[in-house]
Design an enzyme around this catalytic site. Sequence first.
Site, PDB file in Angstrom:
ATOM      1  N   ASP A   1       0.892  -0.965   1.848  1.00 36.66           N
ATOM      2  CA  ASP A   1       0.062  -0.504   2.864  1.00 36.66           C
ATOM      3  C   ASP A   1      -0.999  -0.036   1.569  1.00 36.66           C
ATOM      4  O   ASP A   1      -1.212   0.517  -0.131  1.00 36.66           O
ATOM      5  CB  ASP A   1       0.544  -0.003   3.269  1.00 36.66           C
ATOM      6  CG  ASP A   1      -0.441  -0.171   4.864  1.00 36.66           C
ATOM      7  OD1 ASP A   1      -2.203  -0.063   4.136  1.00 36.66           O
ATOM      8  OD2 ASP A   1      -0.598  -0.887   6.081  1.00 36.66           O
TER       9      ASP A   1
HETATM   10  C1  BGC Z   1      -3.792  -0.560   7.363  1.00 36.63           C
HETATM   11  C2  BGC Z   1      -3.496  -2.100   7.153  1.00 36.63           C
HETATM   12  C3  BGC Z   1      -4.343  -1.958   6.335  1.00 36.63           C
HETATM   13  C4  BGC Z   1      -5.200  -2.175   4.924  1.00 36.63           C
HETATM   14  C5  BGC Z   1      -6.132  -2.283   4.082  1.00 36.63           C
HETATM   15  C6  BGC Z   1      -4.172   0.176   5.945  1.00 36.63           C
HETATM   16  O1  BGC Z   1      -4.846   1.695   6.279  1.00 36.63           O
HETATM   17  O2  BGC Z   1      -2.972   0.420   7.378  1.00 36.63           O
HETATM   18  O3  BGC Z   1      -3.271  -2.020   8.319  1.00 36.63           O
HETATM   19  O4  BGC Z   1      -4.436  -3.649   5.974  1.00 36.63           O
HETATM   20  O5  BGC Z   1      -5.467   0.038   5.519  1.00 36.63           O
HETATM   21  O6  BGC Z   1      -7.098  -1.966   4.795  1.00 36.63           O
END
Ligand code: BGC
Length: 767
Positions: free
Chosen positions: A311
């Site tokens: 993530d």
């Molecule tokens: C979120 C994810 C997301 C990623 C990319 C993160 O902060 O937890 O769900 O896909 O950002 O935007």
Amino acid sequence: MKFIEIGIKRMQARFFHVQLALIVGALLLSPVSNAGNHTSGSQSTEAARKQKMERFINDLLKRMTLEEKIGQMNQVGGTFANTGPINPLSDQGKEMREGKIGSVLNLAGVDGIRKIQKVAVEETRLHIPLIFGLDVIHGMKTIFPIPLGEAASWDLSAMERSARIAAIEASAMGVNWTFAPMLDIARDTRWGRIAEGAGEDTYLGVQIAKARVKGFQGDDLSKNNTIAACAKHYAAYGAAIAGRDYNAVDMSEITLRDTYLPPFKAAVDAGAATFMSSFNTLNGVPATANEFLLRKVLKGEWNFNGFVVSDAGAVGELIPHGLAADGIEAARAAANAGLDMDMGSNQFLQNLPDLVRKGLVPEKVIDDAVRRILRIKYELGLFQDPYRYCDEQREKTELLTPEHVAAARDMARKSIVLLKNDYHLLPLKKSIGTLAVIGAMADSQGDMIGCWGGGGDAKDAVSILQGIRSAVSSQTKVLYAKGCEIEANAPEDFTPALDIARQADVVVMTLGESGGMTGEAHSRANINIPGNQEALLKEVIKLGKPVIVLLTNGRPLTISWVADNVPSIVETWFLGSQAGNAIADVLFGDYNPSGKLPVSFPRVLGQVPLCYNELNTGRPLAEHPGDFFRSRYNDVSNDALFPFGFGLSYTTFEYSNLRLSQNVLTKDGKLQVSVDVKNTGYRSGEELVQLYIRDYYASVCQPTRLLKGFKKLAIEPGQTKTVTLTLTPEDLKYHNSKMEWTVEPGKFGVFVGGNSQNTLNEEFVLK
Ligand code: BGC
């Protein structure tokens, strides 16, 4: 169209020195004729295709330097959307040309993506194309309901179609990878991300996981309108302690495997190309560097052969987590645990080369990660044509098409749940005299999009007020007042709202949250209706007018007062581009609501986390009269205000004659469960018939109810239909304390009805 601007100017000067034909020729050692996830064609053709792909990848891998390999494992952020702490890189353009970037996120728009892709394929030594990822969660330009709302439709083909349309539109804008579906089971409504998933139930979550993966990826990943899915957030993120986003998770392996992992396993089985590890620790070890989750379960037991991205910034976050002292330790821990791509923390790029040279990360770990990443690029057809998703024509013609908009309206009305409808107040007549529409969300287009709006524009969304205005007769007077803000700390002047309510035959009030109050980093310690909204409602109620409440919310809220005092309540979530029209369809009876809750609505915050499938305890509520013999609260009843699976219709249904094909199920047998459902009202309607089971005695105690099947039926007034659902021993399995997926002989209950609490029941014995 917004697009990433990193170093584009500098890059442009060098673009055209390279002869594309030569590059592509060198690149395509073995062009892909028909890459992807095929359902047609013989198995041997598919095996041959895969062999060819592996040969291509091995050959490429042999020619890559260590730095180039690690470059593939590095993802950097663009500028389309901003979702968290991504470390800005000083000179991304230079790094890209050196082959140190394998993927870009948060970027959409064919023009921009084509420019960036051109750098990768024309200006790097090995010409490896980039993969472009974006959060296309519930639509790209045509926005569908938030995922929790869609889940309330229980309509798997409609959800597959909405993901399909999202993929068509995203790929028409150059994106070839979505960070979806979000598969986190969530039972704590304080957690803001409950809005992004399928709710509290594992079985429903499994079905929706399959539908969404299929929708995004289609039957052939190499087509230019299918995109790679990403099952996230792996794993158990939805169980963050106290519902605080990013918080730790502590859970038994049985609960993990029985409740939280099955949607992820289903995603692997459905062919999900990629996974995203979650931010949380699981029993003390961050998922980002969790060997048990990544290597043992995902890549080992489940044989997943796509890649895992972290993530956002999560490799770097291993330091504040307290797992790693610095970026070196963080990169080492994550890579060795089985994480393949670093989203934006730059730790892989900075630290893995040295770690490999020192023997602290084996090169075979790097090779495995790179192979996985190249495999997905190959499957997407990017080696054959890196500009496959850069079609200017498609970008002009395939966004917000009438067909997509119609599908969004259909999905939105299927997602609406009628929670209460005393005296048949709904549906309203379109010829109604005067309607007062009150509420902070009533005239908002942007909020209808909800969290993670992709590339959706507020101007393309239909507000509730607009929807109502275009549905009513030309004689109807629609009066509108905002009434109050969603969130306010000081008293507000309700006069304008009360004035229009006084003039109205019926008052429609929107109550709840704004579109941005759920989603990432939007947990709430109070899950009531915020601000002065309930105070305003109380004043409106005093006027004695019939009141209909439209809830706007990304999570179950505590609405006990509303439920006790308002005759009609409609759950509308955030329904996307067509919200207003879909709501009007339901308000005025053009569509008879059929949605059912995918989450329990608690009566009070203290019940949270709440779900229907709890264990019985040694002192179950129903069976014991004395105070000390009941597992309960003394000040509020244990049950949900509105239970899982609940939802009304403008007609009524009666269940009868539950019967089993036999009362004994053998190991290889099948049990048919049948029930008759009669439409006892005056309108045609759809009813979602739900089947639950209970394993009464097992070596690991099982919940009092577990969903195991459902079917939606359209039934005419006075008509009775019979539904038959099938159970096999496979449906009865769970993990025992040795982590075996098993079922033990004994007595089972079968419960069938229109929600998780109001059911007919039967029993059978498994031999
Ligand atoms: C979120 C994810 C997301 C990623 C990319 C993160 O902060 O937890 O769900 O896909 O950002 O935007």
